[in-house]
Design an enzyme around this catalytic site. Structure first.
Site, PDB file in Angstrom:
ATOM      1  N   LEU A   1      40.443  41.481  44.013  1.00 38.59           N
ATOM      2  CA  LEU A   1      39.457  40.563  43.445  1.00 38.59           C
ATOM      3  C   LEU A   1      38.747  39.843  44.593  1.00 38.59           C
ATOM      4  O   LEU A   1      39.394  39.438  45.573  1.00 38.59           O
ATOM      5  CB  LEU A   1      40.143  39.533  42.534  1.00 38.59           C
ATOM      6  CG  LEU A   1      39.123  38.655  41.811  1.00 38.59           C
ATOM      7  CD1 LEU A   1      38.442  39.434  40.692  1.00 38.59           C
ATOM      8  CD2 LEU A   1      39.761  37.402  41.260  1.00 38.59           C
TER       9      LEU A   1
ATOM     10  N   ARG B   1      38.127  48.911  14.866  1.00 43.74           N
ATOM     11  CA  ARG B   1      38.593  49.321  16.188  1.00 43.74           C
ATOM     12  C   ARG B   1      37.956  50.662  16.550  1.00 43.74           C
ATOM     13  O   ARG B   1      38.042  51.614  15.785  1.00 43.74           O
ATOM     14  CB  ARG B   1      40.119  49.452  16.170  1.00 43.74           C
ATOM     15  CG  ARG B   1      40.728  49.886  17.496  1.00 43.74           C
ATOM     16  CD  ARG B   1      42.240  49.843  17.421  1.00 43.74           C
ATOM     17  NE  ARG B   1      42.847  50.270  18.688  1.00 43.74           N
ATOM     18  CZ  ARG B   1      43.148  51.544  18.980  1.00 43.74           C
ATOM     19  NH1 ARG B   1      42.906  52.509  18.112  1.00 43.74           N
ATOM     20  NH2 ARG B   1      43.687  51.831  20.149  1.00 43.74           N
TER      21      ARG B   1
ATOM     22  N   ARG C   1      30.248  35.179  40.063  1.00 47.12           N
ATOM     23  CA  ARG C   1      31.204  36.292  39.877  1.00 47.12           C
ATOM     24  C   ARG C   1      31.286  36.701  38.412  1.00 47.12           C
ATOM     25  O   ARG C   1      31.440  37.890  38.109  1.00 47.12           O
ATOM     26  CB  ARG C   1      32.579  35.923  40.415  1.00 47.12           C
ATOM     27  CG  ARG C   1      33.543  37.118  40.360  1.00 47.12           C
ATOM     28  CD  ARG C   1      34.870  36.837  41.021  1.00 47.12           C
ATOM     29  NE  ARG C   1      35.532  35.710  40.421  1.00 47.12           N
ATOM     30  CZ  ARG C   1      36.594  35.095  40.933  1.00 47.12           C
ATOM     31  NH1 ARG C   1      37.104  35.516  42.074  1.00 47.12           N
ATOM     32  NH2 ARG C   1      37.149  34.075  40.323  1.00 47.12           N
TER      33      ARG C   1
ATOM     34  N   GLU D   1      46.918  42.265  47.344  1.00 46.75           N
ATOM     35  CA  GLU D   1      46.794  40.814  47.127  1.00 46.75           C
ATOM     36  C   GLU D   1      47.998  40.318  46.354  1.00 46.75           C
ATOM     37  O   GLU D   1      48.905  41.099  46.026  1.00 46.75           O
ATOM     38  CB  GLU D   1      45.484  40.503  46.385  1.00 46.75           C
ATOM     39  CG  GLU D   1      45.363  41.203  45.051  1.00 46.75           C
ATOM     40  CD  GLU D   1      43.994  41.062  44.389  1.00 46.75           C
ATOM     41  OE1 GLU D   1      43.313  40.043  44.591  1.00 46.75           O
ATOM     42  OE2 GLU D   1      43.628  41.985  43.636  1.00 46.75           O
TER      43      GLU D   1
ATOM     44  N   LYS E   1      36.900  40.815  37.175  1.00 47.21           N
ATOM     45  CA  LYS E   1      37.918  39.841  36.743  1.00 47.21           C
ATOM     46  C   LYS E   1      38.149  39.985  35.237  1.00 47.21           C
ATOM     47  O   LYS E   1      37.649  39.193  34.432  1.00 47.21           O
ATOM     48  CB  LYS E   1      37.483  38.423  37.122  1.00 47.21           C
ATOM     49  CG  LYS E   1      38.633  37.426  37.120  1.00 47.21           C
ATOM     50  CD  LYS E   1      38.251  36.175  37.876  1.00 47.21           C
ATOM     51  CE  LYS E   1      39.261  35.062  37.763  1.00 47.21           C
ATOM     52  NZ  LYS E   1      40.568  35.347  38.337  1.00 47.21           N
TER      53      LYS E   1
ATOM     54  N   TYR F   1      37.000  36.846  32.653  1.00 43.63           N
ATOM     55  CA  TYR F   1      37.329  35.425  32.666  1.00 43.63           C
ATOM     56  C   TYR F   1      37.045  34.817  34.022  1.00 43.63           C
ATOM     57  O   TYR F   1      36.817  35.527  35.008  1.00 43.63           O
ATOM     58  CB  TYR F   1      38.791  35.196  32.241  1.00 43.63           C
ATOM     59  CG  TYR F   1      39.838  35.511  33.302  1.00 43.63           C
ATOM     60  CD1 TYR F   1      40.146  36.818  33.654  1.00 43.63           C
ATOM     61  CD2 TYR F   1      40.516  34.483  33.961  1.00 43.63           C
ATOM     62  CE1 TYR F   1      41.103  37.089  34.611  1.00 43.63           C
ATOM     63  CE2 TYR F   1      41.482  34.750  34.915  1.00 43.63           C
ATOM     64  CZ  TYR F   1      41.776  36.053  35.247  1.00 43.63           C
ATOM     65  OH  TYR F   1      42.726  36.309  36.205  1.00 43.63           O
TER      66      TYR F   1
HETATM   67  N1  PDD Z   1      43.333  34.119  39.734  1.00 39.77           N
HETATM   68  N2  PDD Z   1      43.246  37.843  43.182  1.00 39.77           N
HETATM   69  C1  PDD Z   1      43.602  37.864  41.887  1.00 39.77           C
HETATM   70  C2  PDD Z   1      44.244  39.101  41.354  1.00 39.77           C
HETATM   71  C3  PDD Z   1      43.362  36.747  41.058  1.00 39.77           C
HETATM   72  O1  PDD Z   1      43.725  36.782  39.758  1.00 39.77           O
HETATM   73  C4  PDD Z   1      42.764  35.592  41.620  1.00 39.77           C
HETATM   74  C5  PDD Z   1      42.468  34.367  40.806  1.00 39.77           C
HETATM   75  C6  PDD Z   1      42.411  35.612  42.990  1.00 39.77           C
HETATM   76  C7  PDD Z   1      41.744  34.436  43.663  1.00 39.77           C
HETATM   77  O2  PDD Z   1      40.419  34.278  43.216  1.00 39.77           O
HETATM   78  P1  PDD Z   1      39.717  32.848  43.214  1.00 39.77           P
HETATM   79  O3  PDD Z   1      39.831  32.325  44.589  1.00 39.77           O
HETATM   80  O4  PDD Z   1      38.326  33.138  42.821  1.00 39.77           O
HETATM   81  O5  PDD Z   1      40.476  31.989  42.198  1.00 39.77           O
HETATM   82  C8  PDD Z   1      42.656  36.752  43.729  1.00 39.77           C
HETATM   83  C9  PDD Z   1      43.074  32.992  38.846  1.00 39.77           C
HETATM   84  C10 PDD Z   1      43.215  31.677  39.537  1.00 39.77           C
HETATM   85  C11 PDD Z   1      43.933  33.114  37.609  1.00 39.77           C
HETATM   86  O6  PDD Z   1      44.025  34.233  37.115  1.00 39.77           O
HETATM   87  O7  PDD Z   1      44.475  32.115  37.119  1.00 39.77           O
END
Ligand code: PDD
Length: 286
Positions: A206, A101, A52, A182, A150, A33
């Protein structure tokens, strides 16, 4: 809500949008996503998110069914049809619904599932949390080993968020082998003097699109950036801390595991970076 969403080629009222029970993301978490923010009706860092997405697909042998122009068209169409001024566009791409499945991937010819929807967020740029800062707790990082992809496997981040809420806080910073990885859905930073410290890129975190832009702006503003792991104790002794993501932009952290930073008030570095980020990204929005 009478939102228009996108599913596999169609724009539909949200209550008419359907995905198979055999979808690989539903059964296996086999999907990726992206979340892109919208300010002033325009997309922020769209190209970063699409790059990405392609990387996530490559890492999982998942065919990306659309090129940049195709994705851009759907994003813009949804912004327009839902009259989004400030908000988020969620994009999910899965390995499709092979009709049964099986742990083995289905044939590459299986059509993927493509879903996009909008979330209106009036006040996203002028958020309350940007002014007050957020409070985080520390939790063990129990996620899988490919956090650079992601994927839609968000159960542990969701559990982490609930641990924070139960503790009366806003989010959790995850810790592995003694060092912060993070936040549950954002990248984590501390500030000491003129130096910003954030964990280096690897499969442990990420690769945030906001992170890349913020570090570029910080360097351009003559701030020092050090990409290395840090501990919760080092963070608690820092002058400031903050997080970045497509939905939080740059948001100050004013408390870490019960210890207040900067007297519990947001600091100047986070405030300045948020301002630069929003200014520059609004200018470059498409
Ligand atoms: N989340 N680390 C994690 C685990 C994340 O899920 C996200 C983003 C980030 C920041 O990435 P970016 O700057 O590309 O948004 C770091 C999104 C916003 C979400 O899951 O809603």
């Amino acid at each position: 809500m009478n939102r228009t969403v996108y599913v596999n080629g169609d724009y539909l009222p949200e209550e008419e949008a359907k995905v198979s029970i055999f979808d690989r993301a539903f059964l296996m978490g086999d999907g990726v996503y992206e979340v892109t923010s919208v300010l002033g009706g325009k997309l922020i860092d769209f190209d970063g998110h699409i790059a990405r997405l392609q990387r996530s697909c490559n890492e999982l042998d998942l065919t990306n069914p659309l090129d940049r122009e195709g994705w851009l068209h759907i994003h813009r169409e949804l912004v327009e049809r839902n009259a989004i001024d400030e908000g988020l566009i969620y994009l999910q791409l899965t390995r499709g619904a092979p009709g049964d499945r099986d742990f083995a991937f289905p044939p590459a010819s299986t059509p993927p599932t493509v879903v996009l929807f909008t979330q209106a967020k009036p006040g996203l740029a002028d958020s309350a949390q940007a002014k007050t800062g957020i409070r985080v707790i520390a939790i063990d990082d129990l996620r899988w080993g490919r956090r650079d992809i992601k994927t839609t496997q968000l159960l542990y981040p969701s559990m982490g968020k609930m641990m924070a809420v139960k503790a009366g806080c806003d989010d959790a910073w995850m810790v592995e082998d003694g060092f912060v990885t993070e936040g549950t859905s954002n990248n984590a930073y501390i500030v000491k003097g003129n130096r910003i410290v954030t964990r280096q890129l690897s499969s442990d975190i990420l690769h945030g699109i906001t992170r890349a832009a913020v570090l570029r702006f910080a360097r351009e503003a003559q701030m020092e950036v050090e990409e290395r792991p840090f501990t919760i104790a080092e963070a608690q002794a820092a002058d400031e801390a903050f997080i970045t993501s497509a939905s939080a932009f740059v948001t100050p952290v004013v408390e870490i595991d019960g210890t207040a930073l900067g007297g519990g008030k947001p600091g100047p570095v986070a405030a300045r970076l948020r301002e630069i980020y929003l200014d520059e990204m609004r200018k470059a929005a498409i």
